[in-house]
Enzyme design. Sequence first.
Site, PDB file in Angstrom:
ATOM      1  N   CYS A 101       0.723  -1.319   0.290  1.00 54.56           N
ATOM      2  CA  CYS A 101      -0.413  -0.304  -0.149  1.00 54.56           C
ATOM      3  C   CYS A 101       1.064   0.774  -0.109  1.00 54.56           C
ATOM      4  O   CYS A 101       0.495   2.557  -0.393  1.00 54.56           O
ATOM      5  CB  CYS A 101      -0.645   0.394   1.541  1.00 54.56           C
ATOM      6  SG  CYS A 101       0.123   0.698   2.834  1.00 54.56           S
ATOM      7  N   HIS A 147      -1.080  11.244  16.023  1.00 54.43           N
ATOM      8  CA  HIS A 147      -2.043  10.645  14.516  1.00 54.43           C
ATOM      9  C   HIS A 147      -0.212   9.984  14.215  1.00 54.43           C
ATOM     10  O   HIS A 147       0.082  10.818  13.769  1.00 54.43           O
ATOM     11  CB  HIS A 147      -2.198  11.781  13.846  1.00 54.43           C
ATOM     12  CG  HIS A 147      -2.852  11.094  12.181  1.00 54.43           C
ATOM     13  ND1 HIS A 147      -4.148  10.698  12.683  1.00 54.43           N
ATOM     14  CD2 HIS A 147      -2.167  11.025  11.137  1.00 54.43           C
ATOM     15  CE1 HIS A 147      -3.562   9.667  10.621  1.00 54.43           C
ATOM     16  NE2 HIS A 147      -3.569  10.863  10.563  1.00 54.43           N
ATOM     17  N   HIS A 169      -3.972   4.506   9.615  1.00 53.62           N
ATOM     18  CA  HIS A 169      -5.579   4.176   9.904  1.00 53.62           C
ATOM     19  C   HIS A 169      -5.344   2.261  10.409  1.00 53.62           C
ATOM     20  O   HIS A 169      -4.235   1.938   9.511  1.00 53.62           O
ATOM     21  CB  HIS A 169      -6.529   4.544   8.677  1.00 53.62           C
ATOM     22  CG  HIS A 169      -6.811   5.903   8.826  1.00 53.62           C
ATOM     23  ND1 HIS A 169      -6.021   7.182   8.488  1.00 53.62           N
ATOM     24  CD2 HIS A 169      -7.794   6.780   8.974  1.00 53.62           C
ATOM     25  CE1 HIS A 169      -6.871   7.807   8.217  1.00 53.62           C
ATOM     26  NE2 HIS A 169      -7.530   8.215   9.327  1.00 53.62           N
ATOM     27  N   ASP A 207      -8.699  -5.502   6.138  1.00 48.21           N
ATOM     28  CA  ASP A 207      -7.863  -6.307   5.415  1.00 48.21           C
ATOM     29  C   ASP A 207      -6.380  -6.659   5.459  1.00 48.21           C
ATOM     30  O   ASP A 207      -5.589  -7.497   4.031  1.00 48.21           O
ATOM     31  CB  ASP A 207      -8.186  -6.133   4.177  1.00 48.21           C
ATOM     32  CG  ASP A 207      -7.490  -3.819   3.852  1.00 48.21           C
ATOM     33  OD1 ASP A 207      -5.621  -4.069   4.725  1.00 48.21           O
ATOM     34  OD2 ASP A 207      -7.733  -3.204   2.795  1.00 48.21           O
ATOM     35  N   ARG A 217      -4.890  -4.287   9.289  1.00 45.60           N
ATOM     36  CA  ARG A 217      -3.531  -3.802   8.824  1.00 45.60           C
ATOM     37  C   ARG A 217      -2.965  -2.054   9.191  1.00 45.60           C
ATOM     38  O   ARG A 217      -4.530  -1.557   8.846  1.00 45.60           O
ATOM     39  CB  ARG A 217      -3.780  -3.271   6.693  1.00 45.60           C
ATOM     40  CG  ARG A 217      -3.006  -3.239   6.184  1.00 45.60           C
ATOM     41  CD  ARG A 217      -2.779  -2.847   5.214  1.00 45.60           C
ATOM     42  NE  ARG A 217      -4.138  -2.474   4.340  1.00 45.60           N
ATOM     43  CZ  ARG A 217      -4.024  -0.935   4.218  1.00 45.60           C
ATOM     44  NH1 ARG A 217      -3.299  -0.287   3.955  1.00 45.60           N
ATOM     45  NH2 ARG A 217      -6.017  -1.263   3.358  1.00 45.60           N
ATOM     46  N   CYS A 270      -1.817   0.584   9.077  1.00 42.48           N
ATOM     47  CA  CYS A 270      -1.617   1.743   7.783  1.00 42.48           C
ATOM     48  C   CYS A 270      -1.184   2.664   7.907  1.00 42.48           C
ATOM     49  O   CYS A 270      -1.769   3.952   8.785  1.00 42.48           O
ATOM     50  CB  CYS A 270      -2.145   1.674   6.691  1.00 42.48           C
ATOM     51  SG  CYS A 270      -1.388   2.739   5.533  1.00 42.48           S
TER      52      CYS A 270
END
Length: 136
Positions: A69, A106, A109, A113, A121, A123
């Site tokens: 990704c 932060h 996310h 999946d 996951r 990410c």
Amino acid sequence: MSELAKDIKRTDDEWKAQLTPEQYHVLRQKGTERPFTGALTENHETGNYHCAGCGALLFMSGAKFDSGCGWPSFMLPAESKAVVEHEDKSFGMRRVEVTCAQCGGHLGHVFPDGPKPTGLRYCINSASLTFTRQEP
Ligand SMILES: [Zn+2]
């Protein structure tokens, strides 16, 4: 007090002085680095990933996988309390935002999946992380 360095609070100016502009943008302004640009996306070394804001241990290399990704991806955090998940409805999407439990920075996310066994996951932006290599 067993709550070691919990709830680290700094002013915006203090964060700006401590972080690089990119770290500040991601951690404090919920920015997202461009995919495939982060320093840690292709990192395959054994070690620990800490919060770039406060140094808390967030992820370990054993949980990292190649998701394709464009961001560092993990199946699970180092411990469940290391990160906090929030519903994020920005940009017209329903996503789950992940923040550092200690400083509120932060991170990225989490998506449903990922590979087994967690199916998750995480990410995460490279800019939110610092990597410490484990010496063999
Ligand atoms: Zn943190």
